[in-house]
Enzyme design. Structure first.
Site, PDB file in Angstrom:
ATOM      1  N   GLY A   1     -62.785   9.379   1.192  1.00 50.91           N
ATOM      2  CA  GLY A   1     -61.688  10.052   0.495  1.00 50.91           C
ATOM      3  C   GLY A   1     -61.532  11.480   0.970  1.00 50.91           C
TER       4      GLY A   1
ATOM      5  N   GLY B   1     -59.389  13.982  -0.039  1.00 49.89           N
ATOM      6  CA  GLY B   1     -58.547  14.801  -0.919  1.00 49.89           C
ATOM      7  C   GLY B   1     -59.155  16.196  -0.996  1.00 49.89           C
ATOM      8  N   PHE B   2     -58.874  16.901  -2.097  1.00 52.18           N
ATOM      9  CA  PHE B   2     -59.419  18.253  -2.273  1.00 52.18           C
ATOM     10  C   PHE B   2     -60.940  18.262  -2.087  1.00 52.18           C
ATOM     11  CE2 PHE B   2     -55.581  19.000  -4.945  1.00 52.18           C
ATOM     12  CZ  PHE B   2     -55.124  20.141  -4.315  1.00 52.18           C
TER      13      PHE B   2
ATOM     14  N   VAL C   1     -61.338   1.751   2.728  1.00 53.39           N
ATOM     15  CA  VAL C   1     -62.719   1.322   2.472  1.00 53.39           C
ATOM     16  C   VAL C   1     -62.637   0.221   1.423  1.00 53.39           C
ATOM     17  CG1 VAL C   1     -64.924   2.018   1.457  1.00 53.39           C
ATOM     18  CG2 VAL C   1     -63.758   3.532   3.078  1.00 53.39           C
TER      19      VAL C   1
ATOM     20  N   GLU D   1     -44.407  18.453 -16.087  1.00 53.90           N
ATOM     21  CA  GLU D   1     -43.815  18.996 -14.854  1.00 53.90           C
ATOM     22  C   GLU D   1     -42.730  18.054 -14.324  1.00 53.90           C
ATOM     23  OE1 GLU D   1     -47.181  19.925 -12.275  1.00 53.90           O
ATOM     24  OE2 GLU D   1     -47.272  21.928 -13.163  1.00 53.90           O
TER      25      GLU D   1
ATOM     26  N   ASP E   1     -62.214  13.814  -8.867  1.00 53.37           N
ATOM     27  CA  ASP E   1     -61.698  12.888  -9.886  1.00 53.37           C
ATOM     28  C   ASP E   1     -62.501  11.599  -9.992  1.00 53.37           C
ATOM     29  OD1 ASP E   1     -59.679  14.656 -10.428  1.00 53.37           O
ATOM     30  OD2 ASP E   1     -58.029  13.351  -9.808  1.00 53.37           O
TER      31      ASP E   1
HETATM   32  C1  FAD Z   1     -49.013  14.487 -10.151  1.00 51.67           C
HETATM   33  C2  FAD Z   1     -50.268  15.313 -10.243  1.00 51.67           C
HETATM   34  C3  FAD Z   1     -50.170  16.684 -10.488  1.00 51.67           C
HETATM   35  C4  FAD Z   1     -51.327  17.469 -10.530  1.00 51.67           C
HETATM   36  N1  FAD Z   1     -51.214  18.820 -10.755  1.00 51.67           N
HETATM   37  C5  FAD Z   1     -52.326  19.596 -10.707  1.00 51.67           C
HETATM   38  C6  FAD Z   1     -52.238  21.015 -10.825  1.00 51.67           C
HETATM   39  O1  FAD Z   1     -51.143  21.568 -10.959  1.00 51.67           O
HETATM   40  N2  FAD Z   1     -53.381  21.741 -10.756  1.00 51.67           N
HETATM   41  C7  FAD Z   1     -54.602  21.142 -10.570  1.00 51.67           C
HETATM   42  O2  FAD Z   1     -55.623  21.846 -10.492  1.00 51.67           O
HETATM   43  N3  FAD Z   1     -54.722  19.804 -10.478  1.00 51.67           N
HETATM   44  C8  FAD Z   1     -53.623  19.022 -10.532  1.00 51.67           C
HETATM   45  N4  FAD Z   1     -53.737  17.667 -10.426  1.00 51.67           N
HETATM   46  C9  FAD Z   1     -55.070  17.079 -10.303  1.00 51.67           C
HETATM   47  C10 FAD Z   1     -55.586  17.180  -8.870  1.00 51.67           C
HETATM   48  O3  FAD Z   1     -54.570  16.848  -7.953  1.00 51.67           O
HETATM   49  C11 FAD Z   1     -56.775  16.250  -8.731  1.00 51.67           C
HETATM   50  O4  FAD Z   1     -57.741  16.643  -9.678  1.00 51.67           O
HETATM   51  C12 FAD Z   1     -57.358  16.326  -7.328  1.00 51.67           C
HETATM   52  O5  FAD Z   1     -56.434  15.880  -6.369  1.00 51.67           O
HETATM   53  C13 FAD Z   1     -58.616  15.481  -7.236  1.00 51.67           C
HETATM   54  O6  FAD Z   1     -59.126  15.624  -5.934  1.00 51.67           O
HETATM   55  P1  FAD Z   1     -60.042  14.503  -5.309  1.00 51.67           P
HETATM   56  O7  FAD Z   1     -60.433  15.005  -3.960  1.00 51.67           O
HETATM   57  O8  FAD Z   1     -61.111  14.131  -6.260  1.00 51.67           O
HETATM   58  O9  FAD Z   1     -59.098  13.219  -5.188  1.00 51.67           O
HETATM   59  P2  FAD Z   1     -57.738  13.023  -4.386  1.00 51.67           P
HETATM   60  O10 FAD Z   1     -57.068  14.307  -4.108  1.00 51.67           O
HETATM   61  O11 FAD Z   1     -56.980  11.990  -5.154  1.00 51.67           O
HETATM   62  O12 FAD Z   1     -58.230  12.388  -3.010  1.00 51.67           O
HETATM   63  C14 FAD Z   1     -58.793  11.111  -2.945  1.00 51.67           C
HETATM   64  C15 FAD Z   1     -58.547  10.544  -1.573  1.00 51.67           C
HETATM   65  O13 FAD Z   1     -59.242   9.304  -1.454  1.00 51.67           O
HETATM   66  C16 FAD Z   1     -58.468   8.392  -0.711  1.00 51.67           C
HETATM   67  N5  FAD Z   1     -58.890   7.033  -1.052  1.00 51.67           N
HETATM   68  C17 FAD Z   1     -58.946   6.479  -2.279  1.00 51.67           C
HETATM   69  N6  FAD Z   1     -59.401   5.223  -2.221  1.00 51.67           N
HETATM   70  C18 FAD Z   1     -59.636   4.968  -0.910  1.00 51.67           C
HETATM   71  C19 FAD Z   1     -60.120   3.830  -0.195  1.00 51.67           C
HETATM   72  N7  FAD Z   1     -60.461   2.694  -0.824  1.00 51.67           N
HETATM   73  N8  FAD Z   1     -60.222   3.907   1.134  1.00 51.67           N
HETATM   74  C20 FAD Z   1     -59.895   5.039   1.810  1.00 51.67           C
HETATM   75  N9  FAD Z   1     -59.433   6.149   1.174  1.00 51.67           N
HETATM   76  C21 FAD Z   1     -59.316   6.125  -0.168  1.00 51.67           C
HETATM   77  C22 FAD Z   1     -57.046   8.712  -1.134  1.00 51.67           C
HETATM   78  O14 FAD Z   1     -56.119   8.297  -0.143  1.00 51.67           O
HETATM   79  C23 FAD Z   1     -57.080  10.227  -1.299  1.00 51.67           C
HETATM   80  O15 FAD Z   1     -56.693  10.894  -0.123  1.00 51.67           O
HETATM   81  C24 FAD Z   1     -52.598  16.859 -10.375  1.00 51.67           C
HETATM   82  C25 FAD Z   1     -52.690  15.485 -10.165  1.00 51.67           C
HETATM   83  C26 FAD Z   1     -51.526  14.708 -10.085  1.00 51.67           C
HETATM   84  C27 FAD Z   1     -51.631  13.243  -9.831  1.00 51.67           C
END
Ligand code: FAD
Length: 422
Positions: free
Chosen positions: A14, A16-17, A82, A174, A304
């Site tokens: 993953g 993401g952030f 994955v 939002e 998350d």
């Molecule tokens: C619409 C929306 C608005 C938001 N607004 C805010 C805000 O204003 N301020 C704030 O602080 N937070 C905000 N959030 C929350 C914030 O975006 C999340 O907390 C943050 O993105 C979590 O980061 P992460 O790296 O844990 O997961 P993610 O950013 O979701 O990254 C997870 C990654 O894993 C990948 N992945 C998942 N499953 C698989 C798999 N099986 N195989 C390969 N890849 C996979 C996905 O493609 C993704 O790129 C918002 C969330 C949403 C949905």
């Protein structure tokens, strides 16, 4: 089926952030890392609602991963789904049977929509967790507007367009605010004047207020601001069923709906459940204070995908800042693991939280002392914080070019783009 095993020091599932922040920290130490994501870009979820309402282009919220790591050959970016994770073996499996194994495994696969078993929600509503979700929602909205515009141009009027947003948290607020503002300020410049008159946005939530984690003052401000944008607030009622032509509410009444946006809840991505780790609230892994999975050496769960202890008996919220900081911190702990150092418990720096409602209208609780901001000051803070958080200069430039055009001139250059609706 191939059954290839390739060894890396660290595998991150993953990007993401959390995953990107961890990989960036490991890149500094040239640790051999495999960063796997189903997309070849990092998506910026906080701005997805702006893609859905044609304020930003999909490209503005997607940073190509290979560009992010082009100067770091120790990080290998792999675009792949994955299909399962074996936490005890610290390995991951791809759909073709390829297995990658590592010394340290990082699970940062994020969250997905939770429909809580609501009939029809999966089939007839739009979630907002990915760039694809946002472009699908944008296309659906534009298709409804085009249809209404054609009817208005030929008959002088059109059928109503009802949008229902389910969930009064930051995502729902939002999204409802952005659609409400689009109807109020932007549509009159692009569509027959019957179209905006016939559009209504409903915001539905079980609870008695929007934005639960914010103070009562900010909740009242949010509610008033949304109402000023014409958003109809339906608090204290849930959506019990979604159909092709509307929703049923928990009191048995119905609302017509042409577009339903589901912002009603989230849970850890399904691949997290495959890892064989104990999961808690929201399907997330209850991690130890140092971000590792309890009793499973060499496995970190971040952002998350994790319930991260807040140090006072609770857990940290699912926020971009938590994910990003947990990624950086895990990176440091992994360096310690691999070099014989000491892991340290995660120290979260609470910068507060904020939500955008519309032009010059936002709410923010800033810093650990929760200084409350509303109106233009909160709006400006929101823009500054989100521009700074964008992962790439190109995306920052795109957003900084679009926002003044959008908020000052009411222009929406993205109105015609997007994939076809589902
Ligand atoms: C619409 C929306 C608005 C938001 N607004 C805010 C805000 O204003 N301020 C704030 O602080 N937070 C905000 N959030 C929350 C914030 O975006 C999340 O907390 C943050 O993105 C979590 O980061 P992460 O790296 O844990 O997961 P993610 O950013 O979701 O990254 C997870 C990654 O894993 C990948 N992945 C998942 N499953 C698989 C798999 N099986 N195989 C390969 N890849 C996979 C996905 O493609 C993704 O790129 C918002 C969330 C949403 C949905």
């Amino acid at each position: 089926m191939s059954d290839t095993v390739r060894d890396y020091q660290v595998i991150i599932v993953g990007a993401g952030f959390a995953g990107v922040a961890a990989a960036q920290r490991l890149a500094k130490e040239r640790i051999r890392t495999l960063l796997i994501d189903r997309n070849n870009y990092q998506q910026f979820q906080p701005l997805l609602y702006q893609v859905a309402t044609a304020q930003l282009a999909a490209n503005d919220v997607a940073a190509p991963l290979r560009s992010l790591f082009r100067k770091h050959p120790s990080v290998r970016v792999l675009t792949a789904e994955v299909s399962s994770i074996d936490a005890r073996d610290r390995s991951v499996t791809l759909p073709d049977g390829t297995v990658f194994r590592s010394d340290v495994l990082v699970i940062s696969a994020g969250a997905e929509v939770n429909y809580f078993g609501t009939p029809g929600a999966d089939e007839f509503s739009y979630p907002l967790y990915s760039v694809d979700d946002a472009t699908a929602l944008a296309s659906s909205l534009v298709e409804q507007l085009d249809r209404a515009d054609t009817a208005a141009a030929t008959h002088g009027d059109c059928e109503p367009i009802d949008v229902v947003v389910v969930g009064g948290g930051p995502t729902g607020v939002e999204t409802a605010g952005a659609i409400g503002e689009t109807i109020e300020r932007v549509l009159p410049h692009y569509f027959h004047d019957a179209v905006p008159r016939r559009c209504t946005v409903h915001l539905v939530d079980h609870g008695d207020t929007v934005l639960k984690p914010f103070s009562e003052k900010l909740q009242r401000y949010t509610r008033r601001s949304l109402e000023r944008l014409g958003v109809v607030m339906l608090m204290g009622t849930g959506v019990s069923e979604v159909r092709a032509d509307g929703v049923t509410l928990s009191d048995g009444s119905t609302l017509p709906a042409h577009v339903v946006v589901w912002a009603g809840g989230l849970k850890a991505r399904s691949v997290v459940a495959s890892a064989g780790l104990e999961t808690g609230r929201g399907g997330r892994v209850d991690v130890d204070a140092d971000l590792t999975a309890p009793g499973v050496p060499g496995v970190y769960v971040l952002g998350d995908a994790a319930n991260i202890p807040d140090g006072s008996g609770g857990t940290l919220p699912q926020l971009g800042s938590v994910a990003m900081q947990s990624g950086k911190w895990a990176g440091r702990n992994i360096v310690a693991d691999l070099t014989g150092g000491q892991r340290r418990p995660f120290g979260y720096v609470d910068k507060g939280f904020m939500a955008m409602i519309g032009r010059m209208s936002a709410v923010a609780e800033v810093g650990p002392k929760r200084i409350e901001l509303t109106g233009p000051l909160a709006f400006a803070s929101w823009l500054a914080v989100h521009a700074a958080l964008l992962p790439q200069a190109r995306a920052r430039i795109g957003a900084l070019a679009s926002w003044p055009r959008d908020y000052l001139s009411r222009s929406r250059s993205q109105f015609v783009v997007g994939n076809r609706p589902r």
